[in-house]
Design a protein around this motif. Structure first.
Motif, PDB file in Angstrom:
ATOM      1  N   THR A 142       0.831  -1.205   0.000  1.00 53.12           N
ATOM      2  CA  THR A 142       0.000   0.000   0.000  1.00 53.12           C
ATOM      3  C   THR A 142       0.863   1.251   0.000  1.00 53.12           C
ATOM      4  N   LEU A 146       1.005   4.057  -2.914  1.00 56.01           N
ATOM      5  CA  LEU A 146       0.794   5.464  -2.598  1.00 56.01           C
ATOM      6  C   LEU A 146       1.926   6.327  -3.137  1.00 56.01           C
ATOM      7  N   LEU A 147       3.159   5.826  -3.045  1.00 58.02           N
ATOM      8  CA  LEU A 147       4.300   6.575  -3.567  1.00 58.02           C
ATOM      9  C   LEU A 147       4.171   6.817  -5.068  1.00 58.02           C
ATOM     10  N   TRP A 149       1.285   6.870  -6.805  1.00 59.20           N
ATOM     11  CA  TRP A 149      -0.021   7.410  -7.190  1.00 59.20           C
ATOM     12  C   TRP A 149       0.094   8.886  -7.565  1.00 59.20           C
ATOM     13  N   GLN A 150      -0.379   9.230  -8.746  1.00 58.41           N
ATOM     14  CA  GLN A 150      -0.320  10.611  -9.226  1.00 58.41           C
ATOM     15  C   GLN A 150      -1.701  11.265  -9.294  1.00 58.41           C
ATOM     16  N   GLY A 151      -2.709  10.583  -8.755  1.00 56.89           N
ATOM     17  CA  GLY A 151      -4.052  11.159  -8.767  1.00 56.89           C
ATOM     18  C   GLY A 151      -4.864  10.816  -9.994  1.00 56.89           C
ATOM     19  N   THR A 271       6.743  15.303   0.953  1.00 52.68           N
ATOM     20  CA  THR A 271       5.295  15.461   0.881  1.00 52.68           C
ATOM     21  C   THR A 271       4.603  14.622   1.949  1.00 52.68           C
ATOM     22  N   LYS A 273       2.284  12.587   1.275  1.00 56.77           N
ATOM     23  CA  LYS A 273       2.180  11.257   0.676  1.00 56.77           C
ATOM     24  C   LYS A 273       3.389  10.401   1.046  1.00 56.77           C
ATOM     25  N   LEU A 274       4.575  11.005   1.001  1.00 60.94           N
ATOM     26  CA  LEU A 274       5.791  10.278   1.347  1.00 60.94           C
ATOM     27  C   LEU A 274       5.783   9.888   2.823  1.00 60.94           C
ATOM     28  N   ILE A 276       3.147   9.385   4.798  1.00 62.49           N
ATOM     29  CA  ILE A 276       2.171   8.312   5.038  1.00 62.49           C
ATOM     30  C   ILE A 276       2.701   6.990   4.495  1.00 62.49           C
ATOM     31  N   ALA A 277       3.308   7.032   3.305  1.00 56.41           N
ATOM     32  CA  ALA A 277       3.889   5.816   2.734  1.00 56.41           C
ATOM     33  C   ALA A 277       4.970   5.265   3.644  1.00 56.41           C
TER      34      ALA A 277
END
Length: 352
Positions: A142, A146-147, A149-151, A271, A273-274, A276-277
């Motif tokens: 996961t 997430l890392l 994922w670009q939206g 970020t 995102k980073l 959370i990853a």
């Protein structure tokens, strides 16, 4: 006789070290992509790995006995399948997939390799996978997704199918390689690098690419030696101690390592995102490290050859003095005992 060290040693450090080296390869390769055709760069990376390991093997074998088992005739088909799947089919599918698909979707799909490796080990080769490993691998995967994922999600087109096919090829490669992991890992990685590198450079030249300047070739070869060659040697040694599913799960940390190095080397932004990853991958790593597979188990009589020392699983006699580790054909008598273990060379028993 009791164990003198943790069951985590040396398999876990080897798997994590392999992930770190491979994770460093993308940001380092990105620095070279302005000067090198991507197909040519892939070939130079593999050739650097193969040639560097060939030189290391020559120096190693001139100085001392490596203490590793040689490839036998029955190992060659598995090696050929591993090279074909991981060094030729996988990269070719990926290149064509990148042409037909977006880079962001392809990066996201590449995280399927860890899932394919574990699924094949679990479902096809019946390797033991417990809840700790499943939840830990899910957390790591996961985080890797997430890392990437670009939206924009994943575009399910022919390109996406080709990238997914590349991941399946690498998953098969990892499982085929486990079948020969008792033999010299330097030779396995060297042959993979030489064959795959030659094929990929040849395909690049056929496609119209030209060889870059000598400093670029040397830089690519150095990155390939450590990021692919040394990393692959460590990966094979980890397979020997951990089995395929667990090695593949630890190896899935590579995207996070690459993202961290991209921040340091390329100035990429830190970020949410980073973060959370990183948290997800940290949880997954903790679940793996806290796994304690410990039960009474029985070893059937077994005769095989691999590098070993005289521990509780190797209590055979030698006529004269020996150095350790060493490799020779030896027989294991039936044994029943209990201790923490992974599905290594001596613990591939059924669990009902």
């Amino acid at each position: 006789m009791t164990h003198s060290h943790s069951h985590l040693w040396p398999g876990v450090p080897l798997a994590l070290g392999s992930a770190v080296l491979f994770g460093a390869t993308p940001p380092l390769s990105k620095l070279l992509l302005d000067s090198v055709n991507p197909f040519m760069l892939a070939g130079l990376l593999y050739l650097g790995a193969g040639l560097g390991l060939a030189l290391y093997r020559l120096l190693r074998d001139r100085q001392a006995n490596a203490g590793e088992a040689r490839l036998a005739a029955e190992d060659i088909p598995w090696l050929a399948l591993a090279i074909g799947m991981g060094g030729i089919v996988g990269p070719v599918l990926l290149m064509f997939g990148l042409i037909l698909n977006t880079a962001s979707s392809s990066a996201l799909l590449l995280n399927l390799e860890g899932l394919a490796t574990m699924a094949i080990a679990w479902l096809v080769y019946r390797e033991n996978v417990d809840r700790h490993l499943l939840f830990g691998a899910f957390a790591i995967l996961t985080g890797a997704v997430l890392l990437s994922w670009q939206g924009n999600g994943v575009t399910f087109n022919l390109g996406a199918l080709l990238v997914a096919g590349a991941c399946l090829a690498w998953g098969l490669d990892n499982n085929f390689t486990r079948r020969i992991s008792a033999t010299d890992p330097v030779v396995i990685a060297m042959l993979k690098g030489l064959v795959a590198g030659t094929v990929n450079v040849g395909l690049a030249l056929i496609g119209g690419a030209s060889l870059p300047a000598a400093p670029i070739v040397a830089s690519a070869a150095a990155v390939g030696f450590f990021g692919i060659g040394v990393s692959l040697v460590m990966f094979i040694l980890a397979l020997r101690h951990l089995g395929t599913a667990r090695t593949g799960a630890y190896y899935s940390l590579a995207p996070f390592i690459g993202a961290l190095l991209a921040i340091v080397m390329l100035g990429d932004a830190v970020t949410l995102k980073l973060a959370i990853a990183g948290l997800l991958m940290g949880v997954g790593l903790w679940l793996h490290l806290s796994e304690r597979h410990d039960h009474e188990h029985e070893h059937q009589a077994l005769e095989h050859e691999h590098s070993h020392v005289h521990d509780e699983h190797h209590q055979h006699h030698h006529d004269g003095p020996v150095t350790e580790p060493h490799s020779h054909l030896h027989r294991h008598a039936p044994l029943r005992h209990k201790h923490p273990h992974y599905p290594d060379l001596h613990h591939r028993h059924d669990h009902g």
